[in-house]
Design a protein around this motif. Structure first.
Motif, mmCIF file in Angstrom:
data_model
loop_
_atom_site.group_PDB
_atom_site.id
_atom_site.type_symbol
_atom_site.label_atom_id
_atom_site.label_comp_id
_atom_site.label_asym_id
_atom_site.label_seq_id
_atom_site.Cartn_x
_atom_site.Cartn_y
_atom_site.Cartn_z
ATOM 1 N N ASP A 72 26.050 21.554 8.582
ATOM 2 C CA ASP A 72 25.857 21.304 7.154
ATOM 3 C C ASP A 72 27.038 21.803 6.330
ATOM 4 O O ASP A 72 27.340 21.241 5.268
ATOM 5 C CB ASP A 72 24.565 21.966 6.668
ATOM 6 N N LYS A 73 27.718 22.837 6.789
ATOM 7 C CA LYS A 73 28.877 23.358 6.074
ATOM 8 C C LYS A 73 30.116 22.487 6.316
ATOM 9 O O LYS A 73 31.006 22.426 5.464
ATOM 10 C CB LYS A 73 29.162 24.796 6.506
ATOM 11 N N ARG A 75 30.031 19.073 7.132
ATOM 12 C CA ARG A 75 29.891 17.659 6.745
ATOM 13 C C ARG A 75 30.544 17.295 5.425
ATOM 14 O O ARG A 75 31.122 16.202 5.304
ATOM 15 C CB ARG A 75 28.404 17.287 6.726
ATOM 16 N N PRO A 76 30.490 18.139 4.390
ATOM 17 C CA PRO A 76 31.161 17.761 3.134
ATOM 18 C C PRO A 76 32.670 17.600 3.279
ATOM 19 O O PRO A 76 33.312 17.003 2.407
ATOM 20 C CB PRO A 76 30.832 18.942 2.205
ATOM 21 N N LEU A 77 33.241 18.089 4.383
ATOM 22 C CA LEU A 77 34.679 18.005 4.600
ATOM 23 C C LEU A 77 35.081 16.777 5.401
ATOM 24 O O LEU A 77 36.266 16.534 5.615
ATOM 25 C CB LEU A 77 35.173 19.259 5.336
ATOM 26 N N TYR A 104 26.111 11.203 -2.163
ATOM 27 C CA TYR A 104 26.943 12.389 -1.949
ATOM 28 C C TYR A 104 26.696 13.463 -3.007
ATOM 29 O O TYR A 104 27.329 14.520 -2.975
ATOM 30 C CB TYR A 104 28.419 12.006 -1.958
ATOM 31 N N GLY A 105 25.791 13.201 -3.956
ATOM 32 C CA GLY A 105 25.438 14.209 -4.952
ATOM 33 C C GLY A 105 26.296 14.204 -6.191
ATOM 34 O O GLY A 105 26.203 15.123 -7.015
ATOM 35 N N ARG A 111 30.665 11.080 -11.361
ATOM 36 C CA ARG A 111 30.425 10.014 -10.387
ATOM 37 C C ARG A 111 31.174 8.748 -10.768
ATOM 38 O O ARG A 111 31.856 8.144 -9.934
ATOM 39 C CB ARG A 111 28.927 9.730 -10.291
ATOM 40 N N HIS A 151 33.622 11.433 -1.535
ATOM 41 C CA HIS A 151 33.371 12.872 -1.692
ATOM 42 C C HIS A 151 34.619 13.705 -1.435
ATOM 43 O O HIS A 151 34.542 14.921 -1.283
ATOM 44 C CB HIS A 151 32.236 13.313 -0.773
ATOM 45 N N PRO A 153 36.908 14.034 1.194
ATOM 46 C CA PRO A 153 36.889 14.844 2.421
ATOM 47 C C PRO A 153 38.286 15.300 2.814
ATOM 48 O O PRO A 153 39.291 14.695 2.413
ATOM 49 C CB PRO A 153 36.319 13.878 3.461
#
Length: 327
Positions: A72-73, A75-77, A104-105, A111, A151, A153
């Motif tokens: 989870d830490k 994945r945003p990368l 992606y929030g 956005r 997002h 990455p």
């Protein structure tokens, strides 16, 4: 510390070992060409790096985060573009990208600005209101890449991104990827088409039957395989006024009389000359041998207008490293 560290990666599917002890590192701002034939383990490795699969053994660290213990830490990368990427019916390019930006929030003004920025970077702004199903293959690949970038990455994983693209679309994709690397992103491109990677990758990794055979710059891999940065093959062209068969035959005969020449063949308006040199011979030795041949041709009065050595490329590196190993 390297942005990406892959250590002893292995993935078994029952009795089949798809990935076998794969290890490599990747720096930010670098493009790695992940090379191998179909079924070599490229896509499986990328799926593990994308946290879509779990290795049987091994460890992957992305910016210090474990993809196995703390996905989870990490994945945003990560931005992952699979080899087959579908779109939705009756959805415009903007709607498609906006949907994933929400996933992606990203919210509100941030956005919209991010979606517009990605469309501008990928050249999709003029197509914002066009249905994704009405796009060409090249434009659909741009949309897929845009979704991967929403997002922002740090690591991009692209599985066969140029598959099915026309020559212009391939060139444009290469330019986009080079720009992303210049922004500091690390990029891994998986492909079995070696020519499409030659002009863009900083380094390459060659995988065959699940095992990583070599990593590094093309020149370094050629040295690992006992080759040289320059192939012992020369191209000789004679002046346009020397089209008589007797002149070409005399040039061919003279070349075959020279030491180290093992084969001469006329191909169109050129002679292909293959040399036999010691294993590990470098560019300087190839140049010296070529100079002897050129001197002999000119001294004999043959009208040489072009004389060049062929540089070795990714194809040569792959064939050198996998020689005797491919089933």
């Amino acid at each position: 510390m390297s942005l990406l560290q892959v250590k002893g990666l292995r993935r078994d599917f029952g009795s089949l070992r798809a990935v076998d002890d794969v290890s490599f590192t990747l720096e930010a701002g670098s493009i790695l060409g992940f090379i191998g034939p179909n079924g070599a383990g490229k896509s499986t490795t990328l799926r593990i790096l994308a946290t879509l699969d779990v290795p049987t053994t091994g460890e992957v660290l992305l910016d210090g985060h474990s993809l196995v213990d703390a996905p989870d830490k990490a994945r945003p990368l990560i931005g992952y573009m699979p080899d087959r990427y579908g779109t939705y019916d009756d959805v415009t390019v903007f709607e498609f990208l906006d949907f994933f930006a929400r996933a992606y929030g990203l919210k509100g003004t941030q956005r919209r600005e991010r979606v517009e920025s990605v469309m501008e970077f990928t050249g999709l702004t003029p197509l914002a209101q066009k249905l994704t199903t009405a796009l060409s293959k090249g434009m659909r690949q741009r949309v897929a890449l845009g979704r991967t970038l929403l997002h922002d990455p740090r690591l991009l994983l692209l599985d066969e991104p140029a598959d099915g693209l026309d020559p212009r679309a391939r060139i444009e994709l290469r330019e986009l990827l080079r720009a992303l690397a210049d922004q500091g992103k690390a990029v891994i491109i998986s492909s079995h088409i070696l020519t499409e990677l030659a002009e863009i990758c900083d380094t390459c990794a060659i995988i065959e039957q699940g095992r990583l055979l070599a990593t590094g710059k093309v020149e370094d891999i050629l040295q690992q395989g006992g080759g040289s940065a320059v192939a012992p093959e020369l191209t000789v062209r004679l002046a346009a006024g020397a089209e008589g068969d007797a002149v070409w035959a005399r040039a061919e005969r003279l070349l075959l009389e020279q030491p180290r020449v093992v084969h001469v063949a006329r191909e169109g308006e050129a002679l292909r000359v293959r040399l036999e040199l010691e294993p590990g011979t470098g560019p300087a030795q190839v140049d010296a041998a070529a100079a002897v041949l050129l001197t002999a041709l000119v001294s004999a009065g043959l009208p040489v207008c072009s004389f060049s050595a062929r540089e070795r490329n990714l194809e040569d590196a792959f064939m050198t490293v996998t020689k005797g190993r491919v089933a």
